[in-house]
Design a protein around this motif. Sequence first.
Motif, mmCIF file in Angstrom:
data_model
loop_
_atom_site.group_PDB
_atom_site.id
_atom_site.type_symbol
_atom_site.label_atom_id
_atom_site.label_comp_id
_atom_site.label_asym_id
_atom_site.label_seq_id
_atom_site.Cartn_x
_atom_site.Cartn_y
_atom_site.Cartn_z
ATOM 1 N N UNK A 64 -52.193 -9.926 6.506
ATOM 2 C CA UNK A 64 -51.809 -10.475 7.811
ATOM 3 C C UNK A 64 -50.364 -10.972 7.830
ATOM 4 N N UNK A 65 -49.628 -10.570 8.871
ATOM 5 C CA UNK A 65 -48.257 -11.026 9.071
ATOM 6 C C UNK A 65 -48.141 -11.522 10.501
ATOM 7 N N UNK A 66 -47.121 -12.319 10.742
ATOM 8 C CA UNK A 66 -46.843 -12.748 12.102
ATOM 9 C C UNK A 66 -46.255 -11.567 12.882
ATOM 10 N N UNK A 67 -46.557 -11.516 14.168
ATOM 11 C CA UNK A 67 -46.054 -10.419 14.983
ATOM 12 C C UNK A 67 -44.537 -10.362 14.924
ATOM 13 N N UNK A 68 -43.876 -11.510 14.889
ATOM 14 C CA UNK A 68 -42.407 -11.540 14.846
ATOM 15 C C UNK A 68 -41.861 -10.872 13.593
ATOM 16 N N UNK A 69 -42.651 -10.838 12.506
ATOM 17 C CA UNK A 69 -42.203 -10.198 11.258
ATOM 18 C C UNK A 69 -42.124 -8.679 11.407
ATOM 19 N N UNK A 70 -42.788 -8.118 12.409
ATOM 20 C CA UNK A 70 -42.765 -6.672 12.632
ATOM 21 C C UNK A 70 -41.667 -6.266 13.615
ATOM 22 N N UNK A 71 -40.803 -7.221 13.985
ATOM 23 C CA UNK A 71 -39.654 -6.966 14.885
ATOM 24 C C UNK A 71 -40.080 -6.275 16.180
ATOM 25 N N UNK A 72 -40.965 -6.880 16.948
ATOM 26 C CA UNK A 72 -41.445 -6.230 18.175
ATOM 27 C C UNK A 72 -40.339 -6.144 19.223
ATOM 28 N N UNK A 73 -40.382 -5.096 20.011
ATOM 29 C CA UNK A 73 -39.464 -4.933 21.142
ATOM 30 C C UNK A 73 -40.262 -5.148 22.415
ATOM 31 N N UNK A 74 -39.974 -6.240 23.131
ATOM 32 C CA UNK A 74 -40.731 -6.559 24.339
ATOM 33 C C UNK A 74 -40.203 -5.749 25.512
ATOM 34 N N UNK A 75 -41.124 -5.092 26.201
ATOM 35 C CA UNK A 75 -40.783 -4.183 27.287
ATOM 36 C C UNK A 75 -40.835 -4.916 28.619
ATOM 37 N N UNK A 76 -40.004 -4.527 29.587
ATOM 38 C CA UNK A 76 -39.915 -5.263 30.865
ATOM 39 C C UNK A 76 -41.173 -5.116 31.703
ATOM 40 N N UNK A 77 -41.527 -6.196 32.390
ATOM 41 C CA UNK A 77 -42.685 -6.229 33.280
ATOM 42 C C UNK A 77 -42.317 -7.002 34.548
ATOM 43 N N UNK A 78 -42.978 -6.708 35.657
ATOM 44 C CA UNK A 78 -42.731 -7.476 36.889
ATOM 45 C C UNK A 78 -43.458 -8.815 36.849
ATOM 46 N N UNK A 79 -43.270 -9.597 37.889
ATOM 47 C CA UNK A 79 -43.973 -10.875 37.994
ATOM 48 C C UNK A 79 -45.436 -10.650 38.354
#
Length: 783
Positions: free
Chosen positions: A412-427
Amino acid sequence: MLRRSSLAAATVSRRLIHRRAGRASKPQSPPLPPPPSPPKPPQKPTPVSLHGETLHDPYAWMTALSDTVAMRHMDLHVEQEDKYTEAVLASLGADRSVRKLQIEMASRLASDLSTPAVRWGPWLYYRRVEEGKQYPVLCRRKASLHEAFVSNKDPSAGFDFTSGKKIEQKLIDYNQEAERFGGYSYEELSEVSPNQNFIAYTMFDKEKDLFTLLVRDLTTGILLDRPRADRVAGLCWAMNGRALLYTLINDDWRPYRIYCSVLGSNKDDTIILEEADENIYLSIRNTKDFSFIAVNIFSDSSSKVYLIRGDDPFSGMSLVWEGETQSHCVIEHNRGKLFLFTDSARDSHCLLFCDANLSSTNDWQNLLVEEPGIALLDVDFCDTHMVLILKQDNKFRLCSVKLPLPSNVKGPVRLSDLCPNYLPLPDHVCQITSGPNYDFSSSIMRFTISSPVMPDAVVDYNLLNGKWTIVQQQNLLHESTKILYGTSFASPTKENQALDNNHGSNGSNVWNDLLDYYECQYYYADSMDKEVSIPLTVVYSKKYKKDEAGPGLLHGHGAYGEVMDRRWRSELKSLLDRGWVIAFADVRGGGGHGKKWHQDGTRTKKINSINDFVSCAEFLVEKELVKENRLAAWGYSAGGLLVASAINAKPNLFRTAILKVPFLDVLNTLLHPVLPLTPIDYYEFGYPIFIEDFQAIKEYSPYENIKKDVLYPAVMITSSLSARFGIWEAAKWAARARDLTIYDPQRPIVLNMTTDIVEDSKYLQTKELAIETAFLLKTVADP
């Protein structure tokens, strides 16, 4: 001066008299006809004895489908119900509103001539409607041929000037399929082979009341002689498209047998697996790279996942996972690693991984550390990335992670350790759904983004550079004036719009949302047992926001762990633009808040779902979001059970209810199902043979708990002979409610019988929606 004033006064008088006469001369609407008397079907009380108790069902005869005499009575009763509903609508003046509403709603229904094209290798696949035809045509074209001249809105447009031929290749004309299958064209399954030379699909045969398997050669357009089979419930390809696996259902609609057919072989199809146990169900699916076929075997005691090698389907099955009953398990393969998305033994979903050696079920490891406030809702894969759908503090997130995983990731690793790229979403995102994403080798993945205040947007994300394109979205805004005008067309400026990832959160206009016109707010209502707070989403028109509350419509479902459907629906605009508040109650029994939230609304705890819905209704009135005595409720299928039970609990809380193909006769249906049920149904609502479940069902079942000598809301029940919960449930509940409750012609209980669900007609869709809306408008009125 005096004379002029007199002349002026005389002129004004003549004008006023003329105007009054003109007004008086206009034709007046004819008076409304008197309210009709409701039908009274015969009562034939039938005892139901269980656990030392005897209940009497006066309308049990309506479910006796094998009794020809009873069915003749039922046909007559349905005709009477149809006439009664028509007369009630006329007495309310709703019939006049229906015509206006139908025109109003038809202009808003998505009228795209083609589905957005899906790329798979060199091909683009899409369905389009030809002029004057009822059913679509499945087509494909080479993506490389004059791509600049072909649009997402009309993929068939274009011409190969080199060969002098049209780009498009027709694969299946569903109008021709309708001729083959009794005038109906209803496809349940459709799978193109990995070599893209064949398509396997199942069509509904109305005469046989089942689905028939067909395999078509895409290069010649010819149907293969084999495999041909009836009662097919699942399809998977093997051997790079040279073999097809399929599941069959038995007479009780239980998937129990898996066959493998080698295309072009003269040998009989081979049985891969057969389960004789009536409590065991089978399902199959390909991993996205077609390396394996996953076989899910589930019962009321356990869930198991086996893998079959895609290149050799006759080599046997390997057990790779075993968990608790009713577990959600989806397995994928990527570059020698297996990934398992499951909620087994957890309150929420988790992602496990291990080496794909098929030799052990014990070496699975959690990929992600469980972090407070972050829930993993879904995951999708391509060769280069996996995309995670997350919910963080009730806000949806979409992020991509590069594959293969770093070699140092062993546990188990933290999600941040996998260098995630957050994709844009509307409100105000309320749902993110993965698209077909057939092309495993492509790094462009498709998702549908939903919101209560935005029409669904089909979006392609390029995972390599973070750019995104809105492929298709119904547009309710005129681009030049930004005025709502009610017709639908795709925005030409959005079709090729690809924005950088950093710009995704800037503004909301790029998503064609409706936030300039409608407000979306979130509340929490305390549950009756004080154990939880129930999420409540409220939408209303900014134009009609006043200090004084108006009418409202509360939606509910709360079953099967399914996420509450809070998407924008164009028909609700007719209510919003008339000052209505639309609310969504996310009660226990539904999904999106973990397994415990679902389980706390099932079986002996099903009453929690109903009480939560009542709490949300009371909250709307107490907070003056909706005016007292002007609240309506809406429920579909199991949501009809929720709303009908809430009416029984607090009939004076609701003015009107719409129950669409509802589950109303729970006890009798679970004891003696007319249509086949699955273990999931019993897991959800209870086993009446167990005394605890029996007592709980007696407490919440809508049919058994109608109150005597009490004024009930107006109720419209929509049902169909083809619905999962048959027409008899609606007819039984309506008849019993009329028998027991106080009759009020201004609060009628009516049945709206629709055509078979396999019939796809925009006219019939809008008519049904218009009837429901007119019924709401006429019955939820100021007293």
